[in-house]
Design an enzyme around this catalytic site. Structure first.
Site, short mmCIF file in Angstrom:
data_model
loop_
_atom_site.label_atom_id
_atom_site.label_comp_id
_atom_site.label_asym_id
_atom_site.label_seq_id
_atom_site.Cartn_x
_atom_site.Cartn_y
_atom_site.Cartn_z
CE1 TYR A 104 -3.32 13.22 -9.83
CE2 TYR A 104 -1.74 13.16 -11.65
CZ TYR A 104 -2.01 13.31 -10.31
OH TYR A 104 -0.99 13.58 -9.43
CB ILE A 160 -10.62 9.72 3.60
CG1 ILE A 160 -12.12 9.54 3.61
CG2 ILE A 160 -9.93 8.69 2.73
CD1 ILE A 160 -12.78 9.80 2.26
P1 NAD Z 1 -1.41 8.82 -2.25
O1 NAD Z 1 -2.48 8.27 -3.11
O2 NAD Z 1 -0.30 7.94 -1.82
O3 NAD Z 1 -2.05 9.50 -0.95
C1 NAD Z 1 -3.20 10.28 -1.02
C2 NAD Z 1 -3.93 10.15 0.29
O4 NAD Z 1 -5.14 10.91 0.18
C3 NAD Z 1 -4.33 8.72 0.64
O5 NAD Z 1 -3.81 8.36 1.91
C4 NAD Z 1 -5.85 8.74 0.65
O6 NAD Z 1 -6.42 7.93 1.65
C5 NAD Z 1 -6.13 10.21 0.89
N1 NAD Z 1 -7.45 10.63 0.40
C6 NAD Z 1 -8.08 10.28 -0.75
N2 NAD Z 1 -9.30 10.86 -0.81
C7 NAD Z 1 -9.43 11.60 0.30
C8 NAD Z 1 -10.45 12.43 0.81
N3 NAD Z 1 -11.61 12.60 0.15
N4 NAD Z 1 -10.25 13.05 1.99
C9 NAD Z 1 -9.09 12.89 2.69
N5 NAD Z 1 -8.09 12.09 2.26
C10 NAD Z 1 -8.26 11.45 1.08
O7 NAD Z 1 -0.83 10.12 -3.03
P2 NAD Z 1 0.59 10.81 -2.87
O8 NAD Z 1 1.51 10.14 -3.81
O9 NAD Z 1 0.95 10.91 -1.45
O10 NAD Z 1 0.25 12.22 -3.50
C11 NAD Z 1 -0.02 13.37 -2.71
C12 NAD Z 1 -0.18 14.55 -3.66
O11 NAD Z 1 0.98 14.68 -4.50
C13 NAD Z 1 -1.37 14.44 -4.64
O12 NAD Z 1 -1.90 15.71 -4.87
C14 NAD Z 1 -0.72 13.93 -5.91
O13 NAD Z 1 -1.47 14.30 -7.04
C15 NAD Z 1 0.60 14.65 -5.87
N6 NAD Z 1 1.64 14.00 -6.68
C16 NAD Z 1 2.15 12.80 -6.32
C17 NAD Z 1 3.12 12.21 -7.13
C18 NAD Z 1 3.72 10.88 -6.81
O14 NAD Z 1 4.47 10.34 -7.61
N7 NAD Z 1 3.45 10.31 -5.63
C19 NAD Z 1 3.56 12.87 -8.29
C20 NAD Z 1 2.98 14.08 -8.63
C21 NAD Z 1 2.04 14.66 -7.80
N1 SER Z 2 3.02 9.97 -10.02
C1 SER Z 2 1.77 10.56 -10.36
C2 SER Z 2 0.92 9.62 -11.12
O1 SER Z 2 1.46 8.79 -11.80
C3 SER Z 2 2.00 11.78 -11.20
O2 SER Z 2 1.26 12.81 -10.68
O3 SER Z 2 -0.27 9.74 -11.07
#
Ligand code: NAD
Ligand code: SER
Length: 323
Positions: A146, A40
């Site tokens: 969440y 986005i």
């Molecule tokens: P992040 O927040 O770093 O990245 C998410 C991205 O989504 C951002 O770049 C943001 O700009 C984009 N975004 C937000 N709203 C949007 C929209 N409406 N349309 C398009 N893009 C949009 O998150 P991440 O850590 O890269 O996580 C990715 C996935 O993995 C998510 O589903 C998250 O729940 C899951 N996850 C992450 C972790 C972690 O520790 N990083 C742990 C468990 C699960």
């Molecule tokens: N690392 C993520 C958070 O803390 C777990 O989904 O939201």
């Protein structure tokens, strides 16, 4: 026998913590032009934008996703766009809209265009009634919005597979620790931020207490898990397809500080717990990943000591290059 054709991949939320590394791994696998990154927002100079096709797209705008899929003959979507736990609890309406509404758009398009989908789940699906060592199958009663969106996502994945034959798969990622991109507004962000502060000032004020223990994983393991699971033949993927438990390592903040202090001395960590302590306390200490191990051979490579050394070495090197 001719080789399988190279698929065209769309990654949503590609500029985030995971996307930054997953896009580059996918481009290495399939070639840069076959992996379309989208988000986005735009970040000037971001390697994901510089090193291959990038489009801005809001996952709530189904039509813009449809146009990208049609124009590029997309075969697989890695759907990473989401609002994480800490940001999500500040704005639960947005969290629900993006995490559930965005996934609904992706799954409907996957049904229509016969696409495969990767949609991450999280350890946030577990609630306080879950055993400390979280089993794969256990009641899922998260306290955070969440976490609820992630439970819904797992149910939607199973439904689209069983009813529509859409091959959707997910992993319950632990807290992910990486150095290439900042963490994106989650509860486990302290385990990333601590390294930056240790290197910059030798001090960190942690927003959860010293005894907080959570399941964590180094990003290299998480990317490998993602690619391995997506590469597994469909017959081997079980009913846990919406969210496989995968274990990396599990440590308290005190244990993390002790490991960092072996390299950065002196390093002082103080504690000022905020609302994120409640979210962390509602999640398990560790997870049982027997099913991922049996179904697709999952095994983590990075323990705490190795993870700390990788983080400090890479962040120090990056800082030196920037200075
Ligand atoms: P992040 O927040 O770093 O990245 C998410 C991205 O989504 C951002 O770049 C943001 O700009 C984009 N975004 C937000 N709203 C949007 C929209 N409406 N349309 C398009 N893009 C949009 O998150 P991440 O850590 O890269 O996580 C990715 C996935 O993995 C998510 O589903 C998250 O729940 C899951 N996850 C992450 C972790 C972690 O520790 N990083 C742990 C468990 C699960
Ligand atoms: N690392 C993520 C958070 O803390 C777990 O989904 O939201």
């Amino acid at each position: 026998m001719s080789a399988a054709p190279t698929p065209t991949v769309l990654v949503t939320g590609a500029l985030g913590q995971i996307g930054t590394e997953l896009v580059s791994a996918l481009r290495e696998l399939y070639g840069s032009d076959s992996v379309i990154a989208s988000d986005i927002r735009e970040i000037e100079g971001h390697p994901v934008i510089n090193n291959g096709p990038f489009l801005t797209a809001d996952v709530l705008d189904k039509n813009s996703l449809k146009v990208i899929i049609e124009d590029n003959n997309v075969n697989i979507i890695y759907h990473l766009a989401a609002i994480l736990s800490a940001t999500g609890e500040k704005n639960p309406v947005l969290c629900e809209r993006v995490n559930v509404g965005g996934l609904a758009n992706v799954l409907e398009l996957a049904r229509e265009y016969e696409l495969r989908v990767f949609s991450p789940s999280s350890i946030a699906v577990f609630g306080p009634d879950c055993p400390n060592h979280a089993p794969q199958i256990t009641p899922l009663n998260p306290t955070t919005t969440y976490g609820k969106t992630k439970v819904t996502g797992e149910i939607m994945a199973k439904y689209y597979w069983e009813v529509h034959g859409v091959d959707v798969r997910g992993i319950r990622y632990p807290g992910l620790i990486s150095w290439k991109a900042p963490a994106g507004g989650g509860t486990t962000d302290y385990a990333v931020d601590i390294f930056h502060h240790a290197i910059m000032s030798g001090k960190y004020s942690c927003f959860v207490g010293p005894d907080t223990r959570l399941p964590m994983m180094y990003m290299d393991d998480a990317i490998r898990a993602t690619l391995e699971m997506m590469d597994t033949p469909v017959e081997s993927i079980s009913d846990s397809r919406g969210g496989y438990n995968i274990s990396g390592c599990s440590f308290t903040v005190t244990e993390l500080v002790a490991e960092i202090s072996k390299v950065i001395d002196p390093f002082e960590c103080t504690y000022s717990p905020d609302i994120r302590q409640e979210y962390a306390d509602s999640w398990p200490d560790s997870v049982d990943d027997t099913e991922a191990s049996n179904d697709w051979g999952w095994k983590a490579e990075f323990g705490l000591e190795q993870l700390v050394n990788e983080m400090l070495t890479n962040l120090t090197r990056t800082r030196e290059v920037e200075e």
